[in-house]
Motif scaffolding. Structure first.
Motif, mmCIF file in Angstrom:
data_model
loop_
_atom_site.group_PDB
_atom_site.id
_atom_site.type_symbol
_atom_site.label_atom_id
_atom_site.label_comp_id
_atom_site.label_asym_id
_atom_site.label_seq_id
_atom_site.Cartn_x
_atom_site.Cartn_y
_atom_site.Cartn_z
ATOM 1 N N ARG A 161 0.794 -0.654 -0.064
ATOM 2 C CA ARG A 161 -0.479 -0.537 0.029
ATOM 3 C C ARG A 161 0.708 1.432 0.692
ATOM 4 N N ILE A 162 0.420 1.949 -1.090
ATOM 5 C CA ILE A 162 1.202 3.469 -0.827
ATOM 6 C C ILE A 162 0.335 4.516 -0.702
ATOM 7 N N GLN A 163 0.118 5.234 0.381
ATOM 8 C CA GLN A 163 -0.382 6.292 0.651
ATOM 9 C C GLN A 163 -0.330 7.942 0.592
ATOM 10 N N ILE A 164 -0.954 9.066 -0.281
ATOM 11 C CA ILE A 164 -0.631 10.388 -0.392
ATOM 12 C C ILE A 164 -1.142 11.241 0.122
ATOM 13 N N THR A 165 -0.795 11.807 1.585
ATOM 14 C CA THR A 165 -2.023 12.329 1.454
ATOM 15 C C THR A 165 -1.650 14.559 0.929
ATOM 16 N N PHE A 166 -2.616 15.184 0.618
ATOM 17 C CA PHE A 166 -1.837 16.406 -0.368
ATOM 18 C C PHE A 166 -2.752 17.499 0.484
ATOM 19 N N THR A 167 -2.262 18.528 0.487
ATOM 20 C CA THR A 167 -2.965 19.552 0.763
ATOM 21 C C THR A 167 -2.656 20.451 -0.101
ATOM 22 N N PRO A 168 -4.132 20.918 -0.763
ATOM 23 C CA PRO A 168 -4.371 22.020 -1.958
ATOM 24 C C PRO A 168 -3.992 23.680 -1.249
ATOM 25 N N THR A 169 -3.450 24.212 -2.009
ATOM 26 C CA THR A 169 -2.909 25.121 -1.754
ATOM 27 C C THR A 169 -3.965 26.587 -0.965
ATOM 28 N N VAL A 170 -5.329 26.595 -1.494
ATOM 29 C CA VAL A 170 -6.150 27.282 -0.978
ATOM 30 C C VAL A 170 -7.595 26.190 -0.116
ATOM 31 N N GLN A 171 -8.614 26.582 0.307
ATOM 32 C CA GLN A 171 -9.841 25.713 1.004
ATOM 33 C C GLN A 171 -10.935 25.450 -0.016
ATOM 34 N N HIS A 172 -10.719 26.264 -1.665
ATOM 35 C CA HIS A 172 -11.883 25.977 -2.341
ATOM 36 C C HIS A 172 -10.888 25.886 -3.555
ATOM 37 N N CYS A 173 -9.492 25.177 -3.785
ATOM 38 C CA CYS A 173 -9.210 25.003 -5.239
ATOM 39 C C CYS A 173 -9.947 23.521 -5.913
ATOM 40 N N SER A 174 -9.479 24.034 -7.091
ATOM 41 C CA SER A 174 -10.555 24.079 -8.292
ATOM 42 C C SER A 174 -9.615 23.200 -8.607
ATOM 43 N N MET A 175 -8.536 22.526 -8.483
ATOM 44 C CA MET A 175 -7.643 22.027 -9.480
ATOM 45 C C MET A 175 -6.793 20.669 -8.516
ATOM 46 N N ALA A 176 -8.119 20.473 -7.290
ATOM 47 C CA ALA A 176 -7.051 19.546 -6.141
ATOM 48 C C ALA A 176 -8.008 18.018 -7.251
ATOM 49 N N THR A 177 -8.356 18.314 -8.089
ATOM 50 C CA THR A 177 -8.873 16.491 -8.472
ATOM 51 C C THR A 177 -7.612 15.934 -9.251
ATOM 52 N N VAL A 178 -7.423 17.483 -10.187
ATOM 53 C CA VAL A 178 -6.272 17.488 -11.224
ATOM 54 C C VAL A 178 -4.773 16.992 -10.465
ATOM 55 N N ILE A 179 -4.854 17.443 -9.443
ATOM 56 C CA ILE A 179 -3.646 17.244 -8.412
ATOM 57 C C ILE A 179 -4.114 15.747 -8.128
ATOM 58 N N GLY A 180 -4.632 15.233 -7.985
ATOM 59 C CA GLY A 180 -4.590 13.674 -7.559
ATOM 60 C C GLY A 180 -4.469 13.095 -8.828
ATOM 61 N N LEU A 181 -4.692 12.978 -10.114
ATOM 62 C CA LEU A 181 -4.996 12.494 -10.926
ATOM 63 C C LEU A 181 -3.435 12.360 -11.463
ATOM 64 N N CYS A 182 -2.759 13.920 -10.889
ATOM 65 C CA CYS A 182 -1.757 13.710 -11.406
ATOM 66 C C CYS A 182 -0.652 12.534 -10.705
ATOM 67 N N LEU A 183 -1.043 12.957 -9.108
ATOM 68 C CA LEU A 183 0.057 11.694 -8.257
ATOM 69 C C LEU A 183 -0.879 10.274 -9.317
#
Length: 154
Positions: A68-90
């Motif tokens: 198992r690999i787990q990554i927890t990331f923290t968007p730069t702002v509370q309403h980041c519209s790119m969070a899903t894109v960041i997760g897809l990249c990861l």
């Protein structure tokens, strides 16, 4: 400034210098995973996820025994519209670089995103991820983030 940018002035951190870490070649550790994803480009800015503190060494965990690999990331702002894109990249970067027997969990840090639960659900649903990566515009954006070559990173 780009029109529609959620966080026009992010805080950019210097990339810390690190010595190589010796370990058994056949053992995967969190630093191996972090080194693989640290240079992914943020979708909105010309900086890596590490430089924006979206990712850190501490945000990666590996359980070799459970595969198992787990990554927890923290968007730069509370309403980041790119969070899903960041997760897809990861997710795509991990899929390209590690054996398929590893179960990968990508999550948004608790309390760091307004729609955290929804994003976590999307990023860990194989069918949703596959469908998202079939979208040519989204795939192009993800590929651009993965092919990022930061002149300041080395």
């Amino acid at each position: 400034m780009t029109v529609g940018m959620i966080n026009a002035n992010p805080v950019v951190h210097e990339r810390p210098e690190r010595a190589s870490h010796p370990h058994a070649a056949d053992v995967l550790d969190p630093l191996d995973v972090f080194d693989t994803v640290r240079d992914i480009k943020d979708p909105e800015h010309p900086y890596s996820l590490e430089q924006l503190s979206v990712l850190s060494e501490e945000s990666v965990s590996v359980d070799e025994t459970l595969g198992r690999i787990q990554i927890t990331f923290t968007p730069t702002v509370q309403h980041c519209s790119m969070a899903t894109v960041i997760g897809l990249c990861l997710r795509l970067k991990l899929m390209q670089n590690f054996p398929p027997h590893f179960k990968v969990d990508i999550k948004v840090a608790p309390g760091s995103l307004a729609n955290e639960e929804s994003v976590n659900k999307q990023l860990n649903d194989k069918e949703r991820v596959a469908a998202a990566l079939e979208n040519p515009n989204l795939r192009q954006l993800v590929d651009e983030c993965l092919c990022f070559n930061d002149p300041y990173s080395r």
